[in-house]
Write an enzyme that holds these catalytic residues in place. Structure first.
Site: not given
Ligand code: NAD
Ligand code: WQD
Length: 357
Positions: A198, A31, A143, A168, A172, A12, A99, A103
Site C-alpha cells: 500500500n 502518459d 499489486s 482492476y 493485474k 508512483i 505504470f 486503478k
C-alpha cells in the site's frame, strides 16, 4: 539507461522519475494524463535540479546532459501504436517501466470493459511494440491484490495467487500471466513483476504526491483531506476484523522507497535475469486506527472518525515478507510510518488542491 516510463506523470511514476534521474538514468514519459497532470513533471524537474545543484550530490551521476534533454514527455495513450512507434523512432529505449493503468477498484466494478481495455488492451499493445523494437526489458506495476485472500501472512512471492475481488485486480493477475507466457515463449525477455503493497507518503520536498480525482477511495488521501478540512471525518470500514484492534491491517510503504525499488529492479534487468517477481512492502502491518493514531501524533492534528460497515471486498490483513527483494535486489524500505504520515501531510498541506492550483 534510457527508460520509457508509461504513466510517469502519476503518483508512483513521478516519484520514480526523481529516483531514476538522480541515479543517472534518462527518461521518456508516455502518459495520457487521464489521472494526472503535466505539472508533476515540472515539479520532478525542480526536485532533481535542486538535487543536482547540491555539491554533495555532484558525484552521484556522471550524466552531462541538461535536465531538459534527460526528460522527454509524450502525451499519448499506450493503446496507440502510432505514438509508441514514434517514441521508438525518435529515441533509443533500453527498458520500459510500465505504470500506466487505471486503478480505482470501485470504478472497475462499474466499468469492467474500460479497465480490461485500458489495462490489458494497452499492455498488450505495449508488449507488441517492445517486442517488434527488440526492447525486451520491462518492469511491471503489479499489486498485492493478486494474492486475493492470502493463505497466510506474511505473504511470500510463492504464496499461490488468489481470486481478486474486482476487475482492476483481475487485470493485474491476468497481466502477470501474460508476462509469464511471453517469457516462456521467448527467454530473451527480462521481466520484473513488482507486487506493491500500500503506497502512501510523498516526496519530502512536498512538491509531488498523490492527487486523486474526487473523493479518495484510499485511506491516506482520505485522512489528509480530513486534515486539510476538505472532508469532515474519516469512515473506518469495519472494526470486527480478525486483527489486533478489529480494523483492517495493511503493509503501508513510503512511495519513495517504492520508487527506489524500481531503480534496483532496473539493475536486475541489466543483469539479464529473466523473469522475476518481488513483493515491495515493509513487512509490517498497521491497522486503520494505527494509521490514524500515527498521523495524529506525527502532525499534531486530530482526525475525527466514525466506525462504518465493512467495505465489500476488503480482507482482514495483508502484509508481506519482503526478504526476496532484499536478497536479490539489495532493496529494503527504510522510511517508517511516522515519515509516511509527515510526508503525506506536507504534500497535502502545501497543495490543498493537488496539482489543480
Ligand atoms: P496513477 O493513476 O497516479 O498513475 C497512473 C498513470 O497512468 C496516470 O498518470 C494516468 O494518467 C496514466 N494512464 C492511465 N491509463 C493510461 C493509458 N491508457 N495510456 C497512457 N497513460 C495512462 O496511479 P499510481 O498510484 O501511480 O499507480 C501506478 C501503477 O501502479 C498502476 O498500474 C497501478 O495499478 C499500480 N499500483 C498502484 C497501487 C497504489 O495503491 N497506488 C498499488 C498497486 C499497484
Ligand atoms: C486500506 C484500509 C480499508 C478508506 C487498495 C487496492 C489495491 C491497491 C492499493 C492499487 C482498508 C480502510 C480505507 C477509508 C477505511 N491499489 N479504509 N476508510 O483496499 O488495501 O488496497 O489500494 O493497486 O489493489 O485494493 O487500500 O487504502 O483503500 O484501504 O477504513 O475511507 O483502510 O477498509 O482496511 P486497500 P485502501
Amino acid at each position: 539507461m534510457n527508460v520509457l516510463v508509461t504513466g510517469g506523470a502519476g503518483f508512483i511514476g513521478s516519484h520514480t522519475l526523481v529516483e531514476l534521474l538522480e541515479n543517472g538514468h534518462d527518461v521518456v514519459v508516455l502518459d495520457n494524463l487521464s489521472n494526472s497532470s503535466e505539472k508533476s513533471l515540472e515539479k520532478v524537474k525542480e526536485i532533481v535540479s535542486d538535487y543536482l545543484n547540491n555539491p554533495e550530490n555532484k558525484e552521484s551521476t556522471d550524466n552531462n546532459k541538461s535536465l531538459d534533454e534527460r526528460i522527454k514527455f509524450y502525451k499519448g495513450d499506450i493503446r496507440d501504436e502510432v505514438i509508441l512507434n514514434k517514441i521508438f523512432d525518435e529515441n533509443k529505449i533500453d527498458a520500459c517501466i510500465h505504470f500506466a493503468g487505471l486503478k480505482a477498484v470501485g470504478e472497475s466494478v462499474a466499468k469492467p470493459w474500460l479497465y480490461y481495455n485500458n489495462n490489458i488492451g494497452g499492455t498488450l499493445n505495449l508488449i507488441k511494440v517492445l517486442d517488434e523494437r527488440n526492447c525486451k526489458n520491462i518492469i511491471f506495476s503489479s499489486s498485492a491484490t493478486v494474492y486475493g485472500v492470502p493463505e497466510s501472512v506474511p505473504i511470500k512471492e510463492d504464496c499461490p495467487k488468489g481470486s481478486p475481488t474486482n476487475p482492476y485486480g483481475w487485470t493485474k493477475s491476468m497481466l502477470e500471466q501474460i508476462f509469464m507466457d511471453m517469457y516462456t515463449s521467448d527467454n530473451e525477455w527480462n521481466i520484473i513483476l513488482l507486487r506493491y503493497f500500500n503506497p502512501i507518503g510523498a516526496h519530502e520536498s512536498g512538491k509531488i504526491g498523490e492527487d486523486p480525482n474526487g473523493i479518495p477511495n484510499n485511506l491516506m488521501p482520505y485522512i489528509t483531506q480530513v486534515a486539510v478540512g476538505k472532508l469532515e471525518k474519516l469512515g473506518v470500514f469495519g472494526n470486527d476484523y480478525n486483527t489486533h484492534d478489529g480494523t483492517g491491517v495493511r503493509d503501508y510503504i513510503h512511495v519513495v522507497d517504492l520508487a527506489i525499488g524500481h531503480v534496483k529492479a532496473l539493475k536486475k534487468i541489466e543483469e539479464k535475469a529473466g523473469l522475476n517477481i518481488y513483493n515491495l512492502g515493509t513487512g509490517t502491518g498497521y491497522s486503520v486506527l494505527d494509521i490514524v493514531n500515527n498521523f495524529e501524533a506525527a502532525n499534531d492534528i486530530k482526525i475525527p472518525y466514525e466506525i462504518k460497515e465493512r467495505r465489500p471486498g476488503d480482507i482482514d490483513e495483508s502484509y508481506c515478507d519482503p526478504s526476496k527483494a532484499k536478497e536479490e535486489l539489495g532493496w529494503v524500505a527504510t522510511r517508517d510510518i511516522r515519515k509516511m504520515c509527515e510526508d503525506s501531510w506536507r504534500w497535502q498541506k502545501n497543495n490543498p488542491k493537488g496539482f489543480k492550483d
